[in-house]
Design a protein around this motif. Structure first.
Motif, PDB file in Angstrom:
ATOM      1  N   VAL A  68       6.263  58.743  65.254  1.00 39.40           N
ATOM      2  CA  VAL A  68       7.439  58.243  66.037  1.00 39.40           C
ATOM      3  C   VAL A  68       7.415  59.066  67.444  1.00 39.40           C
ATOM      4  N   PHE A  69       6.939  60.429  67.550  1.00 42.03           N
ATOM      5  CA  PHE A  69       6.913  60.912  68.806  1.00 42.03           C
ATOM      6  C   PHE A  69       6.019  60.424  69.672  1.00 42.03           C
ATOM      7  N   ALA A  70       4.932  59.853  69.187  1.00 46.97           N
ATOM      8  CA  ALA A  70       3.772  59.299  69.862  1.00 46.97           C
ATOM      9  C   ALA A  70       4.153  57.838  70.339  1.00 46.97           C
ATOM     10  N   ILE A  75      10.907  61.227  74.853  1.00 46.38           N
ATOM     11  CA  ILE A  75      12.139  61.717  74.189  1.00 46.38           C
ATOM     12  C   ILE A  75      12.530  62.924  74.889  1.00 46.38           C
ATOM     13  N   ALA A  76      13.769  63.031  75.363  1.00 42.01           N
ATOM     14  CA  ALA A  76      14.281  64.263  76.110  1.00 42.01           C
ATOM     15  C   ALA A  76      14.931  65.327  75.292  1.00 42.01           C
ATOM     16  N   GLY A  77      15.252  64.998  74.038  1.00 37.89           N
ATOM     17  CA  GLY A  77      15.905  65.861  73.215  1.00 37.89           C
ATOM     18  C   GLY A  77      16.087  65.419  71.898  1.00 37.89           C
ATOM     19  N   LEU A 108       9.765  69.220  61.928  1.00 39.74           N
ATOM     20  CA  LEU A 108      10.381  68.858  63.334  1.00 39.74           C
ATOM     21  C   LEU A 108       9.998  70.060  64.369  1.00 39.74           C
ATOM     22  N   LEU A 109      10.022  71.174  64.177  1.00 42.47           N
ATOM     23  CA  LEU A 109      10.186  72.109  65.209  1.00 42.47           C
ATOM     24  C   LEU A 109       8.518  72.142  65.422  1.00 42.47           C
ATOM     25  N   ALA A 110       7.632  71.947  64.673  1.00 42.75           N
ATOM     26  CA  ALA A 110       6.257  71.959  64.849  1.00 42.75           C
ATOM     27  C   ALA A 110       5.825  70.740  65.841  1.00 42.75           C
ATOM     28  N   PHE A 115       4.589  67.872  71.049  1.00 43.64           N
ATOM     29  CA  PHE A 115       4.707  66.852  72.093  1.00 43.64           C
ATOM     30  C   PHE A 115       5.640  67.329  73.222  1.00 43.64           C
ATOM     31  N   GLY A 116       5.856  68.573  73.296  1.00 41.10           N
ATOM     32  CA  GLY A 116       6.473  69.028  74.460  1.00 41.10           C
ATOM     33  C   GLY A 116       7.973  68.686  74.659  1.00 41.10           C
ATOM     34  N   VAL A 117       8.669  68.574  73.382  1.00 40.96           N
ATOM     35  CA  VAL A 117      10.159  68.183  73.626  1.00 40.96           C
ATOM     36  C   VAL A 117      10.832  69.645  73.551  1.00 40.96           C
TER      37      VAL A 117
END
Length: 337
Positions: A68-70, A75-77, A108-110, A115-117
């Motif tokens: 999802v992050f890829a 994503i800003a937050g 989620l935190l990992a 991904f630098g969010v």
């Protein structure tokens, strides 16, 4: 700004998605529908006039979350709602609650770090206070042993976020929203609380009883040290609560936070007994409710309500909806089901 909303098809999550979109953000939903209904998506679309992107995954599945992050590189937050949430059920299934609630946050935190969010609004709970020595509770009120495994998972998640934020290489900025008892539904009656099976929360049980789906409401205990012997809670309208998340997101993006982890109570600032809620519902709906008194329920705190001063003065958030109006919206929603 694109905001990832885990559990975005759930009760609070769906309302937050609507408020985010209407405030100019681009919400993206993650939900595995283990504790929500797909009909919420149609409700969101009916309100907004557009479909919100959805990823049907479990937040504890690291590979799926990474995908999802890829796929959403800007994503800003993140607003993290995804969790099991029933106090009574957590007493019966503690292992499932720890695996799901704590496990999903770890994952989620990992992935956020990878991904630098950097911005997180975490869905916490007044259950972290346990049985408080004094009311109302402020953010400085000491947390005590939780009365249920659900409450303990929220305490553990808060501790986990603080420990991650204390690391030398930390870039995470978090607002913990400790909220009280969300009730009601969107004014459109397109989305609302939709419990799977027998409701664990008071208001949907009230509305289902009034609608004839349940024979009667059982009030768990009338011998507490409260004005009428029934539990006291701080009931906040779900749209008000959703708006608090939008304010929190903006505070993080504007870098207005005074420390890496900020904590805010989100409630009305006053408590109501269960019997007062019943009476307010009867006033709001014109329905006479069939109820009886039963034994106390394991894990229930006798009384808790918020001191909402910090949220108002620092976060710039204040609730707007009365108890009667909140219950009227819940009844309007029930009548569409």
């Amino acid at each position: 700004m694109k905001i990832l909303v885990t559990g975005g098809a759930g009760y609070i999550g769906s309302h937050a998605v609507v408020e985010l979109h209407q405030a100019g953000y681009q919400p993206v939903i993650i939900d595995d529908f283990s504790n929500s209904e797909e009909s919420a998506l149609a409700g969101i679309e009916a309100i907004l006039g557009v479909a919100v992107p959805l990823y049907r995954i479990d937040c504890a599945d690291e590979a799926a979350l990474r995908s999802v992050f890829a796929a959403e590189p800007d994503i800003a937050g993140v607003i993290h709602f995804a969790a099991f949430k029933a106090v009574g059920e957590s007493v019966q299934k503690p292992l499932a609650y720890f695996q799901n609630n704590v496990g999903s946050l770890l994952t989620l935190l990992a992935v956020m770090k990878e991904f630098g969010v950097e911005n997180l609004v975490f869905s916490s709970s007044c259950t972290v206070y346990g049985i408080p020595d004094a009311l109302p509770v402020t953010e400085a009120t000491p947390t005590k042993p939780a009365s249920s495994p659900y409450g303990r998972t929220k305490q553990m998640c808060e501790d986990l976020i603080r420990d991650v934020s204390a690391a030398p290489d930390n870039t995470l900025h978090t607002i913990l929203l400790r909220y009280f008892n969300p009730i009601g539904a969107h004014a459109s009656a397109k989305i609302g609380e939709l419990p799977l099976g027998v409701p664990n929360n008071l208001v949907p049980f009230i509305t289902q009883t009034a609608a004839g789906m349940r024979e009667k409401l059982t009030i768990y205990g009338n011998d507490y040290d409260t004005p009428d012997g029934t539990n006291v809670r701080d009931y906040i309208h779900v749209v008000d609560l959703a708006k608090a998340h939008v304010v929190a997101v903006q505070r993080l993006l504007d870098r207005k936070a005074s420390e890496p982890v900020e904590t805010f109570n989100v409630g009305t600032g006053h408590g109501n007994t269960v019997l007062e809620v019943v009476q307010a519902f009867e006033q709001a709906s014109g329905q006479k409710l069939n109820y009886s008194i039963g034994p106390r329920r394991p894990g229930d705190v006798p009384a808790i309500y918020a001191d909402a001063t910090k949220a108002e003065q620092v976060l710039g958030f204040k609730t707007e909806t009365s108890l009667v109006d909140s219950l009227a919206s819940a009844w309007k929603w029930q009548q569409t089901l």
